[in-house]
Design an enzyme around this catalytic site. Structure first.
Site, PDB file in Angstrom:
ATOM      1  N   GLY A 223       0.842  -1.192   0.000  1.00  0.00           N
ATOM      2  CA  GLY A 223       0.000   0.000   0.000  1.00  0.00           C
ATOM      3  C   GLY A 223       0.874   1.238   0.000  1.00  0.00           C
ATOM      4  O   GLY A 223       2.029   1.190  -0.449  1.00  0.00           O
ATOM      5  N   SER A 224       0.356   2.324   0.514  1.00  0.00           N
ATOM      6  CA  SER A 224       1.092   3.588   0.439  1.00  0.00           C
ATOM      7  C   SER A 224       2.214   3.630   1.473  1.00  0.00           C
ATOM      8  O   SER A 224       2.169   2.940   2.502  1.00  0.00           O
ATOM      9  CB  SER A 224       0.125   4.752   0.663  1.00  0.00           C
ATOM     10  OG  SER A 224      -0.411   4.656   1.963  1.00  0.00           O
ATOM     11  N   GLU A 245       5.698  -3.204   0.947  1.00  0.00           N
ATOM     12  CA  GLU A 245       5.712  -2.982  -0.507  1.00  0.00           C
ATOM     13  C   GLU A 245       4.931  -1.700  -0.737  1.00  0.00           C
ATOM     14  O   GLU A 245       3.705  -1.704  -0.718  1.00  0.00           O
ATOM     15  CB  GLU A 245       5.024  -4.142  -1.251  1.00  0.00           C
ATOM     16  CG  GLU A 245       5.702  -5.491  -1.117  1.00  0.00           C
ATOM     17  CD  GLU A 245       6.993  -5.578  -1.904  1.00  0.00           C
ATOM     18  OE1 GLU A 245       7.286  -4.658  -2.692  1.00  0.00           O
ATOM     19  OE2 GLU A 245       7.729  -6.553  -1.705  1.00  0.00           O
ATOM     20  N   CYS A 279       1.729   0.624  -8.929  1.00  0.00           N
ATOM     21  CA  CYS A 279       2.895   0.991  -8.116  1.00  0.00           C
ATOM     22  C   CYS A 279       4.144   1.022  -8.969  1.00  0.00           C
ATOM     23  O   CYS A 279       5.027   1.845  -8.756  1.00  0.00           O
ATOM     24  CB  CYS A 279       3.051   0.031  -6.940  1.00  0.00           C
ATOM     25  SG  CYS A 279       3.134  -1.691  -7.415  1.00  0.00           S
TER      26      CYS A 279
END
Ligand code: NDP
Length: 500
Positions: A223-224, A245, A279
């Site tokens: 995620g962020s 990640e 991403c």
């Protein structure tokens, strides 16, 4: 029971939330908001299931992972429809991410024994009476927290490897894609009905936070960067290890000898597909001055006909998170205010549901559009005098996830110099589809690796075993050790390591 919309207020006991189509706002599913107690109960069930799953050994697990991938493959069309309902992306894109995910399940199941099974190590001359081995044992229960942008490919990159390594998994999908998460977990239960080895918990960030502090043996988060930091801080309390990640600001380098058609094609697809919500999507391009103008012309030409929408002709769908539209708009506006030019699109390209492609040039390197993850269908293109400048600029952000190089002569050299976890040469994002390659980033893009042998080892603990085969002629680890022995050891170590 009250139903709340995604991103609304924190849940209270017994709440549910609706999953909405970002294309129509239609409710496509209603899911429970799981509380701390629900999460704790799921982790307890997982502990029990983990013991059974570990006892199956590599072959028993591989057989069941094969069944699971078979169920997913045979019901692929159904899965793609659920992905489309919750993300709005075209069915073909949903199929692409699902196909890659199936490949990863297959690879993880097939290779776990070879990579994690017992391996011999050399014991060395001084300890030559010992047999040294290492084996990789399961951690127990792994918590997987996933994003919504690739709701099949991304979480399965952790889940498949954690399962293959012998762990049970408790999975918290994004609040935007709970239906996809449920579908994957239900398919697993059909293939492996014996125990709840893979469980689903749903809800908002609070449910993910409950999982982080639940005592699981590892958290695999995708995620962020901002959420990744919160998770790491929360996990510190219980010394729970984490894989992060997180986001990226991936560059493409285009050398003077590059295949410009291929580079332009990769740029357009890498930047705009999935509405730029990737991403490892292309966000910046650095082009050798000799080919810059020709490259830019090709990018503009290839962008024609690339359009967001929900009809059959649209190449990509809506921006899934409404709040992201403001970020995309802000990055474009800032770039233009600071001297950048939009050759395609611009601020007006960002609507209230869809964002059309934007190609920016002459954007200052320290602007948000170059430094921050835009996560929208935009790309900046900059001219560089040589590839050294390209590498320097590409490396000059806090992120370091993926990257791409187009060069006939210097591909490997430039790839090695890029400070990112992954690079593909002369094709876009290829590393993500190769199951044997580790996936992950550096800096604000996170740490730890999923996929490949490294991804399997992330979800296992190395267990070292030294077995004495015979009594050593030189006994070192005893109070009965003689002076003569120490003198002999001193001589031996000098012969072995003392050379100038
Ligand atoms: P978020 O960080 O907003 O959310 C990710 C997940 O974390 C969601 O399930 C979310 O739940 C959950 N969460 C939120 N707050 C907490 C908390 N305090 N504790 C535990 N869990 C929490 O990311 P997005 O879903 O918006 O995903 C987009 C981001 O993911 C982008 O930055 C993208 O680059 C990155 N990404 C990285 C990838 C990689 O492999 N490196 C791959 C794909 C995406 P909820 O949604 O319910 O709030």
């Amino acid at each position: 029971m009250t139903a709340v919309q995604p991103k609304h207020t924190a849940a209270s006991v017994g709440d549910t939330f609706d999953s909405l189509s970002p294309a129509t706002d239609e409710v496509v599913g209603t899911y429970p908001v799981h509380t701390d107690a629900d999460v704790q109960a799921a982790v307890e069930r997982a502990r029990e299931a983990a013991r059974w799953w570990a006892s199956l050994g590599f072959d028993g697990r591989a057989e069941r992972l094969r069944k699971w991938k078979g169920v997913i493959t045979r019901r692929l069309a159904q899965l793609c429809q659920v992905v489309r309902d919750e993300t709005g992306k075209p069915i073909a894109d949903a199929q692409l991410e699902s196909v890659l995910a199936i490949e990863h399940i297959a690879w993880a199941g097939k290779h776990a024994r070879k990579i994690l099974g017992r391996q011999k190590r050399s014991a060395g001359l001084l300890m030559s009476n010992q047999a040294a081995t290492v084996e990789y044992q399961p951690l127990g229960v792994v918590g997987v927290i996933g994003p919504w942008n690739y709701p099949v490919f991304t979480p399965l990159g952790s889940i498949a490897y954690a399962l293959a390594a012998g762990n049970a998994v408790v999975f918290k999908p994004s609040e935007y894609t709970p239906g996809v998460g449920k579908w994957l977990v239900d398919a697993f239960a059909d293939a492996v009905p014996e125990a709840p080895v893979l469980q689903l918990i749903t809800g908002f960030g609070e449910t993910g936070a409950a999982l982080t502090k639940s005592g699981v043996n590892k958290i695999a988060f995708t995620g962020s960067t901002a959420t990744g930091k919160k998770i790491m801080a929360a996990a510190a309390d219980t010394l729970t290890p984490v894989i992060i990640e997180a986001g990226g600001k991936d560059p493409v380098l285009v050398d003077s000898d590059a295949d410009l058609d291929a580079a332009a094609d990769a740029t357009v697809w890498g930047a705009f597909s999935n509405s730029g919500q990737t991403c490892i999507g292309v966000e910046r391009v650095y082009v050798h001055e000799k080919v810059h103008d020709e490259f830019v012309a090709k990018v503009i030409a290839k962008t024609e006909g690339v359009r967001a929408g929900s009809d059959a002709g649209a190449k990509y769908g809506p921006v899934t998170m409404p709040s992201q539209l403001a970020v995309i708009r802000r990055h474009i506006a800032d770039a233009i205010e600071r001297g950048g030019k939009a050759l395609v699109g611009g601020v007006d390209a960002v609507g209230d549901r869809y964002a059309q492609p934007t190609v920016l040039v002459d954007v200052p390197e320290d602007s948000e559009a170059v430094q921050e993850e835009t996560f929208g269908p935009t790309v900046t293109i900059a001219k560089v005098r040589d590839m050294d400048e390209a590498v320097e600029k590409a490396n000059n952000t806090k992120y370091g996830l993926g990257s791409t190089v187009f060069s006939k002569a210097r591909g490997m050299e430039l790839a090695s110099r890029l400070n990112t976890g992954m690079t593909s040469i002369n094709a876009p994002l290829s590393f993500a589809g190769i199951a044997s390659l580790p996936f992950g980033g550096v800096g604000d893009s996170g740490f730890g690796r999923i996929h490949g042998p490294e991804g399997l080892r992330e979800f296992a603990r190395p267990k070292a075993i030294a077995r004495q085969r015979f009594t050593a002629p030189i006994a070192l680890t005893t109070f009965a050790r003689k002076e003569k022995t120490d003198a002999l050891v001193a001589k031996l170590i000098t012969v072995m390591h003392g050379k100038r």
